[in-house]
Design a protein around this motif. Structure first.
Motif, PDB file in Angstrom:
ATOM      1  N   PRO A  72      -7.004  -9.467  -1.807  1.00 49.84           N
ATOM      2  CA  PRO A  72      -5.666  -8.904  -1.592  1.00 49.84           C
ATOM      3  C   PRO A  72      -5.697  -7.360  -1.551  1.00 49.84           C
ATOM      4  CG  PRO A  72      -5.757  -9.406  -3.903  1.00 49.84           C
ATOM      5  CD  PRO A  72      -7.197  -9.688  -3.214  1.00 49.84           C
ATOM      6  N   THR A  73      -4.830  -6.653  -0.807  1.00 49.31           N
ATOM      7  CA  THR A  73      -4.681  -5.039  -0.740  1.00 49.31           C
ATOM      8  C   THR A  73      -3.361  -4.797  -0.967  1.00 49.31           C
ATOM      9  OG1 THR A  73      -3.947  -5.051   1.498  1.00 49.31           O
ATOM     10  CG2 THR A  73      -6.434  -4.848   0.990  1.00 49.31           C
ATOM     11  N   THR A  74      -3.257  -3.653  -1.977  1.00 54.16           N
ATOM     12  CA  THR A  74      -2.102  -3.244  -2.364  1.00 54.16           C
ATOM     13  C   THR A  74      -1.055  -2.725  -1.357  1.00 54.16           C
ATOM     14  OG1 THR A  74      -2.884  -1.119  -2.822  1.00 54.16           O
ATOM     15  CG2 THR A  74      -2.997  -2.542  -4.811  1.00 54.16           C
ATOM     16  N   LYS A  75      -1.690  -2.399  -0.087  1.00 55.22           N
ATOM     17  CA  LYS A  75      -0.821  -1.726   0.847  1.00 55.22           C
ATOM     18  C   LYS A  75      -0.049  -2.886   1.486  1.00 55.22           C
ATOM     19  CE  LYS A  75      -4.131  -2.928   4.409  1.00 55.22           C
ATOM     20  NZ  LYS A  75      -3.966  -3.395   5.884  1.00 55.22           N
ATOM     21  N   ASP A  76      -0.833  -4.017   1.659  1.00 56.73           N
ATOM     22  CA  ASP A  76      -0.231  -5.346   2.096  1.00 56.73           C
ATOM     23  C   ASP A  76       0.972  -5.763   1.283  1.00 56.73           C
ATOM     24  OD1 ASP A  76      -1.521  -5.330   4.439  1.00 56.73           O
ATOM     25  OD2 ASP A  76      -3.165  -7.052   3.786  1.00 56.73           O
ATOM     26  N   TRP A  77       0.760  -5.661  -0.148  1.00 54.90           N
ATOM     27  CA  TRP A  77       1.718  -6.093  -0.988  1.00 54.90           C
ATOM     28  C   TRP A  77       3.008  -5.138  -0.842  1.00 54.90           C
ATOM     29  CZ3 TRP A  77      -1.890  -6.633  -6.027  1.00 54.90           C
ATOM     30  CH2 TRP A  77      -2.534  -7.889  -5.828  1.00 54.90           C
ATOM     31  N   VAL A  78       2.806  -3.838  -0.854  1.00 57.32           N
ATOM     32  CA  VAL A  78       3.829  -2.839  -0.540  1.00 57.32           C
ATOM     33  C   VAL A  78       4.345  -3.078   0.563  1.00 57.32           C
ATOM     34  CG1 VAL A  78       4.460  -0.235  -0.537  1.00 57.32           C
ATOM     35  CG2 VAL A  78       2.659  -1.316  -2.098  1.00 57.32           C
ATOM     36  N   SER A  79       3.813  -3.364   1.580  1.00 62.98           N
ATOM     37  CA  SER A  79       4.487  -3.753   2.942  1.00 62.98           C
ATOM     38  C   SER A  79       5.475  -4.727   2.820  1.00 62.98           C
ATOM     39  CB  SER A  79       3.603  -3.922   3.986  1.00 62.98           C
ATOM     40  OG  SER A  79       2.964  -2.850   4.316  1.00 62.98           O
ATOM     41  N   ALA A  80       4.800  -5.941   2.256  1.00 62.00           N
ATOM     42  CA  ALA A  80       5.637  -7.029   2.041  1.00 62.00           C
ATOM     43  C   ALA A  80       7.041  -6.745   0.872  1.00 62.00           C
ATOM     44  CB  ALA A  80       4.945  -8.043   1.103  1.00 62.00           C
ATOM     45  N   LEU A  81       6.819  -5.960   0.011  1.00 62.75           N
ATOM     46  CA  LEU A  81       7.863  -5.607  -0.648  1.00 62.75           C
ATOM     47  C   LEU A  81       9.027  -4.922   0.306  1.00 62.75           C
ATOM     48  CD1 LEU A  81       6.339  -4.188  -3.908  1.00 62.75           C
ATOM     49  CD2 LEU A  81       7.518  -6.327  -3.661  1.00 62.75           C
ATOM     50  N   PHE A  82       8.569  -4.110   1.225  1.00 59.02           N
ATOM     51  CA  PHE A  82       9.529  -3.544   2.120  1.00 59.02           C
ATOM     52  C   PHE A  82      10.148  -4.618   3.258  1.00 59.02           C
ATOM     53  CE2 PHE A  82       7.655   0.528   1.332  1.00 59.02           C
ATOM     54  CZ  PHE A  82       8.534   1.297   1.204  1.00 59.02           C
ATOM     55  N   GLY A  83       9.403  -5.518   3.193  1.00 65.02           N
ATOM     56  CA  GLY A  83      10.020  -6.703   4.117  1.00 65.02           C
ATOM     57  C   GLY A  83      10.956  -7.329   3.307  1.00 65.02           C
ATOM     58  N   LEU A  84      10.707  -7.567   1.794  1.00 61.35           N
ATOM     59  CA  LEU A  84      11.554  -8.324   1.161  1.00 61.35           C
ATOM     60  C   LEU A  84      12.934  -7.546   1.033  1.00 61.35           C
ATOM     61  CD1 LEU A  84      11.986 -10.660  -0.777  1.00 61.35           C
ATOM     62  CD2 LEU A  84      11.087  -9.070  -2.720  1.00 61.35           C
ATOM     63  N   ALA A  85      12.750  -6.226   0.948  1.00 62.79           N
ATOM     64  CA  ALA A  85      14.063  -5.667   0.531  1.00 62.79           C
ATOM     65  C   ALA A  85      14.905  -5.802   1.911  1.00 62.79           C
ATOM     66  CB  ALA A  85      13.670  -3.859   0.409  1.00 62.79           C
ATOM     67  N   GLY A  86      14.315  -5.665   3.179  1.00 69.73           N
ATOM     68  CA  GLY A  86      15.157  -5.922   4.394  1.00 69.73           C
ATOM     69  C   GLY A  86      15.854  -7.079   4.337  1.00 69.73           C
TER      70      GLY A  86
END
Lengths: 137, 108
Positions: A72-86
């Protein structure tokens, strides 16, 4: 439907060094799923969490492939969190400390974060329902 | 009264500061504050029933401190049974506590 409440989180640990990074991102995830807005102030090493250039890797010592490692990469996790917020219709405001970014040459990010400074953290905290700081040891 | 939420991330085997935090939690509970000690990461290790430090957590609970262990961290470390006085909860419970009014949340 959002709650209208905002959680501000300040984080300092660099990726892949401390379990605190995972705990912080889990807390962000839980807050977004609960319908809260979330503000994150990434300070010091935490600005590297969002670096676009992070890559998963194989492990030649163990003889495992990229797929085996499923790193896993943290940048992918953060991107996923932005997607979740949307998806949830709430706001994730992620600020990377600009001076910390410059010191580390860590300026290439995934989409979503913005550059700022400690003043932003103060303003985030002023606007928030609750503020929680996860410092380095 | 203020609700103090102490989020403990350290294992007492590696940090004697854990003892200091527990003393602070006990003192605040003794003054009538609501106090929660939420264990995350390696801090859940002493929550295992039978571990050397589990008695301290049971003692905290008996003195009015709510002791909660992160269920995710427990699963990661194969802790199946918690010591008496320690309950397991998800990160959603920590979020709920932090977002409550009149709450002071502190990471250690």
């Amino acid at each position: 439907m959002g709650t209208g409440k905002t959680l501000t989180l300040a984080i300092m640990d660099a990726p892949y060094e401390s379990a605190a990074s995972t705990t912080a991102l889990r807390l962000v995830d839980a807050a977004l799923r609960a319908g809260h807005h979330v503000s994150v102030f990434a300070y010091e090493g935490a600005v590297a969490l969002t670096m676009r250039g992070q890559k998963p890797h194989a492990n030649p010592v163990k003889g495992t492939s990229l797929e085996d490692e499923h790193h896993p990469t943290t940048k992918d996790w953060v991107s996923a969190l932005f997607g979740l917020a949307g998806e949830r219709g709430v706001k994730l405001d992620w600020v990377n400390c600009g001076l910390c970014v410059d010191e580390r040459g860590a300026g290439e990010w995934v989409d979503g974060p913005r550059r700022g400074g400690p003043k932003d953290f103060f303003e985030m905290a002023e606007r928030s329902t609750a503020t929680f700081v996860i410092p380095t040891r | 009264m203020t609700h103090f939420v102490f989020v403990e991330s350290r294992d007492p085997h590696e940090s004697t500061d854990c003892q200091t935090l527990q003393e602070l939690a006990t003192g605040l509970a003794g003054r009538g504050h609501h106090v929660t000690l939420f264990l995350v990461q390696n801090a859940v290790l002493p929550a295992r029933a039978g571990s050397r430090f589990s008695g301290q957590l049971t003692g905290l609970a008996s003195r009015g401190v709510r002791v909660v262990a992160d269920a995710f961290a427990l699963r990661e470390r194969a802790v199946a049974e918690c010591a008496r006085g320690v309950s397991a909860a998800n990160i959603d419970e920590l979020l709920r506590l932090i977002m409550e009014p009149d709450t002071r949340a502190l990471w250690h």
